[in-house]
Design an enzyme around this catalytic site. Structure first.
Site, mmCIF file in Angstrom:
data_model
loop_
_atom_site.group_PDB
_atom_site.id
_atom_site.type_symbol
_atom_site.label_atom_id
_atom_site.label_comp_id
_atom_site.label_asym_id
_atom_site.label_seq_id
_atom_site.Cartn_x
_atom_site.Cartn_y
_atom_site.Cartn_z
ATOM 1 N N GLU A 17 -3.815 -16.475 -6.311
ATOM 2 C CA GLU A 17 -3.460 -15.404 -5.188
ATOM 3 C C GLU A 17 -3.703 -13.852 -5.854
ATOM 4 O O GLU A 17 -3.142 -13.592 -6.973
ATOM 5 C CB GLU A 17 -2.172 -15.455 -4.848
ATOM 6 C CG GLU A 17 -1.790 -14.376 -3.582
ATOM 7 C CD GLU A 17 -0.133 -14.672 -3.346
ATOM 8 O OE1 GLU A 17 0.031 -15.828 -2.842
ATOM 9 O OE2 GLU A 17 0.457 -13.492 -2.908
ATOM 10 N N GLU A 68 1.552 -4.199 -2.598
ATOM 11 C CA GLU A 68 2.932 -4.483 -2.063
ATOM 12 C C GLU A 68 3.711 -3.356 -2.297
ATOM 13 O O GLU A 68 3.560 -2.752 -3.425
ATOM 14 C CB GLU A 68 3.388 -5.573 -2.575
ATOM 15 C CG GLU A 68 2.703 -7.318 -1.979
ATOM 16 C CD GLU A 68 3.304 -8.162 -2.764
ATOM 17 O OE1 GLU A 68 4.126 -9.036 -2.022
ATOM 18 O OE2 GLU A 68 3.304 -8.377 -3.771
#
Length: 251
Positions: free
Chosen positions: A123, A128
């Protein structure tokens, strides 16, 4: 130390989403629905509703909603529809400010059959931003079994990500991944490992050597960011995305 500027030379756009029109293009995007606590003990239920996910004036908005003791939000992906191996991945965005918010732009494996389920399949978290730390961005890769992650980030010198739009870019090449904010590099990684679906070591640069799809979402609460409280503004704070682009090298 002077950081490298992002160089598009030799790359051409192969995917552009400007969120034009009255509604999301569902030939490109899936609107995902997931129950409360599906991952990371998060509080939100991902739903398919204009209340949490809508387009207006060429902006995609993901709005967190609180109704009594229930929390709702939106998550979209290109799984099964658009997926890519290597290139430049870019989004122009503005994030919500407040305790418990976690907006994200990231890549997830299209082929879990190659290396097995997460985290073995890999991933790449492009961006973020923790709502209680709105001037800081985090960027992470997840891989291996047992799970390992490598994380970097940067802090804006002026303002925060809730005040103005900024552009995050990821340069993913064979054996190296670099992150850029507003065209300037802030993090890179070239060291990871993988096992295949039978738990045997897989040759580098696995698992980051196969197709991945795009994800945009706004999580609420959970293990990492902490839970919303009375100060968290569910009336005015939103995650806005101006565009998403993907570039790949000319053949």
């Amino acid at each position: 130390m002077n950081k490298e500027k992002l160089d598009y030379k030799g790359y051409i756009p192969i995917f552009e989403e400007h969120f034009d029109g009255e509604c999301l293009d569902r030939s490109v995007w899936n609107v995902e629905t997931h129950e409360v606590g599906w991952v990371n003990e998060e509080w939100q239920e991902y739903i398919d509703s204009d209340a949490v996910l809508y387009q207006k004036d060429s902006i995609l908005t993901i709005r967190p909603v609180k109704e009594k003791n229930r929390y709702y939000s939106g998550r979209i992906s290109t799984a099964g529809k658009r997926f890519f191996t290597y290139g430049i991945f870019e989004a122009r965005f503005r994030t919500p400010k407040g305790k418990g918010f976690l907006p994200a732009f990231w890549l997830m494996s299209e082929g879990e059959q190659d290396y097995g389920c997460w985290p073995r399949c890999g991933e790449i978290d492009i961006m973020e931003v923790i709502g209680s730390k709105p001037s800081e961005v985090f960027s992470t890769i997840h891989y291996g079994l047992p799970h390992k992650q490598t994380q970097g980030g940067m802090i804006l010198e002026v303002g925060d990500f809730s005040q103005d739009f900024h552009t995050v870019s990821l340069l993913w090449e064979m054996g190296e991944i670099r992150w850029y904010m507003d065209g300037k590099e802030y993090f890179s990684v070239s060291d990871w490992y993988a096992t295949d679906k039978h738990n045997f070591p897989a040759d580098f640069p696995a698992p980051f050597d196969h197709a991945m799809y795009l994800v945009l979402n706004l999580a609420i609460g959970g293990e990492w960011v902490g839970d919303p409280d009375d100060s968290t503004d569910f009336e005015n704070e939103v995650f806005e995305i101006d565009y998403v682009k993907v570039y790949q090298k000319e053949m």
